[in-house]
Design a protein around this motif. Sequence first.
Motif, PDB file in Angstrom:
ATOM      1  N   UNK A   1       0.853  -1.135  -0.059  1.00 17.52           N
ATOM      2  CA  UNK A   1      -0.087   0.042   0.007  1.00 17.52           C
ATOM      3  C   UNK A   1       0.781   1.169  -0.155  1.00 17.52           C
ATOM      4  N   UNK A   2       1.791   1.308   1.000  1.00 18.56           N
ATOM      5  CA  UNK A   2       2.526   2.600   1.164  1.00 18.56           C
ATOM      6  C   UNK A   2       3.472   2.812  -0.192  1.00 18.56           C
ATOM      7  N   UNK A   3       4.058   1.817  -0.965  1.00 15.11           N
ATOM      8  CA  UNK A   3       4.842   2.053  -2.056  1.00 15.11           C
ATOM      9  C   UNK A   3       3.978   2.217  -3.348  1.00 15.11           C
ATOM     10  N   UNK A   4       2.762   1.969  -3.114  1.00 18.88           N
ATOM     11  CA  UNK A   4       1.945   2.047  -4.422  1.00 18.88           C
ATOM     12  C   UNK A   4       0.807   3.336  -4.515  1.00 18.88           C
ATOM     13  N   UNK A   5       0.347   3.828  -3.408  1.00 16.88           N
ATOM     14  CA  UNK A   5      -0.656   5.250  -3.707  1.00 16.88           C
ATOM     15  C   UNK A   5       0.142   6.163  -4.445  1.00 16.88           C
TER      16      UNK A   5
ATOM     17  N   UNK B   1      -7.607   2.544  -3.017  1.00 23.22           N
ATOM     18  CA  UNK B   1      -6.702   1.489  -3.302  1.00 23.22           C
ATOM     19  C   UNK B   1      -7.037   0.289  -2.453  1.00 23.22           C
ATOM     20  N   UNK B   2      -7.003  -0.863  -3.227  1.00 22.68           N
ATOM     21  CA  UNK B   2      -7.278  -2.114  -2.669  1.00 22.68           C
ATOM     22  C   UNK B   2      -6.451  -3.288  -2.831  1.00 22.68           C
ATOM     23  N   UNK B   3      -6.280  -4.241  -1.633  1.00 24.31           N
ATOM     24  CA  UNK B   3      -5.371  -5.186  -1.848  1.00 24.31           C
ATOM     25  C   UNK B   3      -5.886  -6.532  -1.470  1.00 24.31           C
ATOM     26  N   UNK B   4      -5.999  -7.569  -2.090  1.00 24.70           N
ATOM     27  CA  UNK B   4      -6.597  -9.026  -1.526  1.00 24.70           C
ATOM     28  C   UNK B   4      -5.444  -9.859  -1.666  1.00 24.70           C
ATOM     29  N   UNK B   5      -5.208 -10.644  -0.753  1.00 26.62           N
ATOM     30  CA  UNK B   5      -4.545 -11.878  -0.742  1.00 26.62           C
ATOM     31  C   UNK B   5      -5.298 -13.009  -0.108  1.00 26.62           C
ATOM     32  N   UNK B   6      -5.171 -14.021  -0.880  1.00 30.59           N
ATOM     33  CA  UNK B   6      -6.275 -14.993  -0.262  1.00 30.59           C
ATOM     34  C   UNK B   6      -6.080 -16.591  -1.049  1.00 30.59           C
ATOM     35  N   UNK B   7      -7.032 -17.507  -0.412  1.00 28.36           N
ATOM     36  CA  UNK B   7      -6.955 -18.874  -0.879  1.00 28.36           C
ATOM     37  C   UNK B   7      -8.174 -19.551  -0.858  1.00 28.36           C
ATOM     38  N   UNK B   8      -8.461 -20.492  -1.367  1.00 25.20           N
ATOM     39  CA  UNK B   8      -9.539 -21.286  -1.322  1.00 25.20           C
ATOM     40  C   UNK B   8      -9.113 -22.711  -1.108  1.00 25.20           C
ATOM     41  N   UNK B   9      -9.811 -23.495  -0.219  1.00 19.98           N
ATOM     42  CA  UNK B   9      -9.552 -25.005   0.248  1.00 19.98           C
ATOM     43  C   UNK B   9     -10.734 -25.660  -0.066  1.00 19.98           C
ATOM     44  N   UNK B  10     -10.808 -26.756  -1.008  1.00 23.87           N
ATOM     45  CA  UNK B  10     -11.619 -27.816  -1.005  1.00 23.87           C
ATOM     46  C   UNK B  10     -11.270 -29.091   0.012  1.00 23.87           C
TER      47      UNK B  10
ATOM     48  N   UNK C   1      -4.567  -2.657 -16.361  1.00 24.44           N
ATOM     49  CA  UNK C   1      -4.777  -1.168 -16.818  1.00 24.44           C
ATOM     50  C   UNK C   1      -3.197  -0.981 -17.567  1.00 24.44           C
ATOM     51  N   UNK C   2      -3.471   0.149 -18.774  1.00 25.32           N
ATOM     52  CA  UNK C   2      -2.241   0.430 -19.208  1.00 25.32           C
ATOM     53  C   UNK C   2      -1.272   1.270 -18.075  1.00 25.32           C
ATOM     54  N   UNK C   3      -1.718   1.896 -17.275  1.00 28.27           N
ATOM     55  CA  UNK C   3      -0.825   2.539 -16.400  1.00 28.27           C
ATOM     56  C   UNK C   3      -0.112   1.567 -15.392  1.00 28.27           C
ATOM     57  N   UNK C   4      -0.673   0.495 -15.296  1.00 31.62           N
ATOM     58  CA  UNK C   4       0.019  -0.591 -14.561  1.00 31.62           C
ATOM     59  C   UNK C   4       1.196  -1.339 -15.245  1.00 31.62           C
ATOM     60  N   UNK C   5       1.409  -0.990 -16.250  1.00 29.53           N
ATOM     61  CA  UNK C   5       2.482  -1.615 -17.015  1.00 29.53           C
ATOM     62  C   UNK C   5       3.947  -1.476 -16.226  1.00 29.53           C
TER      63      UNK C   5
ATOM     64  N   UNK D   1       0.657   5.458  -8.000  1.00 34.34           N
ATOM     65  CA  UNK D   1      -0.439   5.249  -8.741  1.00 34.34           C
ATOM     66  C   UNK D   1      -1.183   6.588  -9.143  1.00 34.34           C
ATOM     67  N   UNK D   2      -1.017   7.408  -8.206  1.00 35.29           N
ATOM     68  CA  UNK D   2      -1.775   8.667  -8.483  1.00 35.29           C
ATOM     69  C   UNK D   2      -0.962   9.357  -9.525  1.00 35.29           C
ATOM     70  N   UNK D   3       0.391   9.345  -9.350  1.00 39.52           N
ATOM     71  CA  UNK D   3       1.237   9.940 -10.573  1.00 39.52           C
ATOM     72  C   UNK D   3       1.088   9.435 -11.736  1.00 39.52           C
ATOM     73  N   UNK D   4       0.802   8.070 -11.947  1.00 39.37           N
ATOM     74  CA  UNK D   4       0.727   7.479 -13.304  1.00 39.37           C
ATOM     75  C   UNK D   4      -0.637   7.794 -13.976  1.00 39.37           C
ATOM     76  N   UNK D   5      -1.711   8.281 -13.050  1.00 37.89           N
ATOM     77  CA  UNK D   5      -2.912   8.642 -13.572  1.00 37.89           C
ATOM     78  C   UNK D   5      -2.986  10.183 -13.696  1.00 37.89           C
ATOM     79  N   UNK D   6      -1.797  10.954 -13.513  1.00 37.51           N
ATOM     80  CA  UNK D   6      -1.738  12.282 -13.440  1.00 37.51           C
ATOM     81  C   UNK D   6      -2.677  13.018 -12.505  1.00 37.51           C
ATOM     82  N   UNK D   7      -2.790  12.355 -11.200  1.00 33.54           N
ATOM     83  CA  UNK D   7      -3.791  12.660 -10.098  1.00 33.54           C
ATOM     84  C   UNK D   7      -2.970  13.517  -9.209  1.00 33.54           C
TER      85      UNK D   7
END
Length: 361
Positions: free
Chosen positions: A91-95, A111-120, A153-157, A98-104
């Motif tokens: 989060x701290x390294x992205x926000x 900004x949202x982050x999800x790390x997860x898993x599913x188990x059967x 997104x293109x800005x994510x490249x 990211x704003x700069x890449x979108x000219x904001x």
Amino acid sequence: MTILVVLVLLGLHSAAAVIHSLKNLVTGSSQAPNFPEFVAVGMVDDVQVDHYDSNTRRREPKQDWVNRLIEDDPNFWESPEEILRVHQQLYNDSIGPLMHSFDQTGGVHILQVMIGCEWDDETGDVNGSTWIGYDGEDFISFDLKTEKWIARKQQAEIIKQKWDTNRALNAWLTHYIIQRCPYYLKKFVNYGRSSLMRTDLPSVSLLQKTPSSPVSCFATGFYPDRAKMFWRKDGEELHENVELGEILPNHDGSFQMNVDLDLSSVRPEDWRKYECVFWLSGVNDDIITKLDKAAIKSNEGPSGFPLGAVIGGVVVLLLLVVGIVGFFLWKKNNNWFQPANTTDVSSSSLSSSVEVQNTGL
């Protein structure tokens, strides 16, 4: 920069299903004062199990059975704390970049982050995913098979190129998703099974305000909220002249929903061809209600339309809305997870204390 972190409560999951999920969720917005800079929550089968924020710097259990787990295993939280550090670093390294890449240059941005898993728990199959969203849209995700990032997104490249070279971060994510995340998930399910596997069937009624109004198939008192209702004719599901209502909470923690059918163009002799179907995840048999004019209740009289239940559900919903003002729900697609290649990374090839470095953009 002060950051408001918003919880993402999404992705419905049946407590009675054999597939269980653990999601570590973080959502934040820029330029919102007087809020913690960082908040993370853990969700097991979409039930919140813990909470952490940068103000308290404590991971707090949110279920009684989680408290019992901690009592039996006081060190249970020690290793999961690492994922909080990863979330916060991402989060701290992205926000800013990211704003700069979108000219904001200002304003509130999500900004949202999800790390997860599913188990059967029948087959033992494990799937998992890592994604990051920005301003309500998919931005970048992690491919377990290649240990590379996928720009949405293109800005994510440019961010993809930076993160693809961070082998320590990518190896940690792979190891966590296919090894450690299922371990924690199995422990959670073991302790919370009676709660997570709860299923309550509803009462189902046919309601009609006036003889010319649509007939509403109304179900109330069911749990969990992973349910579906639909009308069908001659065994085939109908999509025309049908209006599906939202799933609403009742005051007792159960849920209600309805689906309306417009019969204005249906001949009375054809009513017998129609039926309402209620499906609850984890329950083998559907509840089927035949369209019968004699069984329809009106909104007149003490035995008529259960307005109290409907109004009660709406009141509870409004209270919930008031209680979560400032929270931002952005992900509605349940298909979060891509199959994990469990042969790519072994638990012995990665240290559980791997240090994530150089995630800066």
